[in-house]
Design a protein around this motif. Structure first.
Motif, short mmCIF file in Angstrom:
data_model
loop_
_atom_site.label_atom_id
_atom_site.label_comp_id
_atom_site.label_asym_id
_atom_site.label_seq_id
_atom_site.Cartn_x
_atom_site.Cartn_y
_atom_site.Cartn_z
N VAL A 115 0.85 -1.19 0.00
CA VAL A 115 0.00 0.00 0.00
C VAL A 115 0.88 1.23 0.00
CG1 VAL A 115 -0.17 0.05 2.52
CG2 VAL A 115 -1.98 1.09 1.14
N GLN A 116 0.39 2.30 -0.59
CA GLN A 116 1.14 3.55 -0.61
C GLN A 116 1.05 4.26 0.73
OE1 GLN A 116 -0.30 5.86 -3.92
NE2 GLN A 116 1.01 4.77 -5.39
N PRO A 117 2.02 5.09 1.05
CA PRO A 117 1.93 5.88 2.28
C PRO A 117 0.62 6.68 2.32
CG PRO A 117 4.13 6.04 1.39
CD PRO A 117 3.31 5.31 0.36
N GLY A 118 -0.01 6.68 3.50
CA GLY A 118 -1.29 7.34 3.65
C GLY A 118 -2.48 6.44 3.38
N GLY A 119 -2.22 5.26 2.86
CA GLY A 119 -3.29 4.33 2.54
C GLY A 119 -3.75 3.53 3.74
N SER A 120 -4.67 2.60 3.47
CA SER A 120 -5.27 1.78 4.54
C SER A 120 -5.24 0.31 4.16
CB SER A 120 -6.73 2.21 4.77
OG SER A 120 -6.82 3.55 5.19
N PRO A 178 5.69 4.36 5.94
CA PRO A 178 6.72 3.36 5.58
C PRO A 178 7.25 2.61 6.79
CG PRO A 178 7.08 5.36 4.34
CD PRO A 178 5.97 5.67 5.31
N GLU A 179 7.30 3.25 7.93
CA GLU A 179 7.81 2.56 9.14
C GLU A 179 6.84 1.53 9.69
OE1 GLU A 179 7.66 5.87 8.59
OE2 GLU A 179 7.12 6.98 10.43
N ASP A 180 5.64 1.45 9.14
CA ASP A 180 4.70 0.39 9.51
C ASP A 180 5.00 -0.91 8.76
OD1 ASP A 180 2.13 2.88 9.53
OD2 ASP A 180 3.11 1.97 11.28
N THR A 181 5.91 -0.86 7.81
CA THR A 181 6.27 -2.05 7.05
C THR A 181 6.83 -3.12 7.98
OG1 THR A 181 6.72 -0.81 5.02
CG2 THR A 181 7.79 -2.96 5.25
#
Length: 120
Positions: free
Chosen positions: A12-17, A87-90
């Protein structure tokens, strides 16, 4: 034995869900705590969010206000709604449940994990 199967990960792109789901099955008498953990490459596994049998929730500071954990006791499911992803949620996200088996023994079970990648 208690089995957990996660689903819902992806790119998913940054800001996505994204919404993660976890289904519990097997020799279950009761489920107490249900939780999501994550582990990024080179880092230790960390608690993301947990929900107790009564519905009380706990979140890591890094996800407060962005992630929501919920459970459906009838379906033996736990969910993690992740919004405003960064990105740090990866990481690889793991479902965890604790409770009593049908033999009235404590169990602490883990799923195989589902990969979440946040990148443009």
């Amino acid at each position: 034995q208690v089995q957990l199967v996660e689903s819902g990960g992806g790119l998913v792109q940054p800001g996505g869900s994204l919404r993660l789901s976890c289904a519990a099955s097997g020799s279950i008498f009761s489920i107490n705590e249900m939780a999501w953990y994550r582990q990024a490459p080179g880092k230790q596994r960390e608690l993301v969010a947990s929900v107790g049998s009564g519905g009380s929730t706990n979140y890591a500071d890094s996800v407060k206000g962005r992630f929501t954990i919920s459970r459906d006791n009838a379906k033996r499911m736990v969910y993690l709604q992740m919004n405003s992803l960064k990105p740090e949620d990866t990481a690889n996200y793991y479902c965890n449940t604790r409770g009593l088996s049908r033999l009235l023994r404590d169990y602490d079970s883990w799923g195989q994990g589902t990969q979440v990648t946040v990148s443009s």
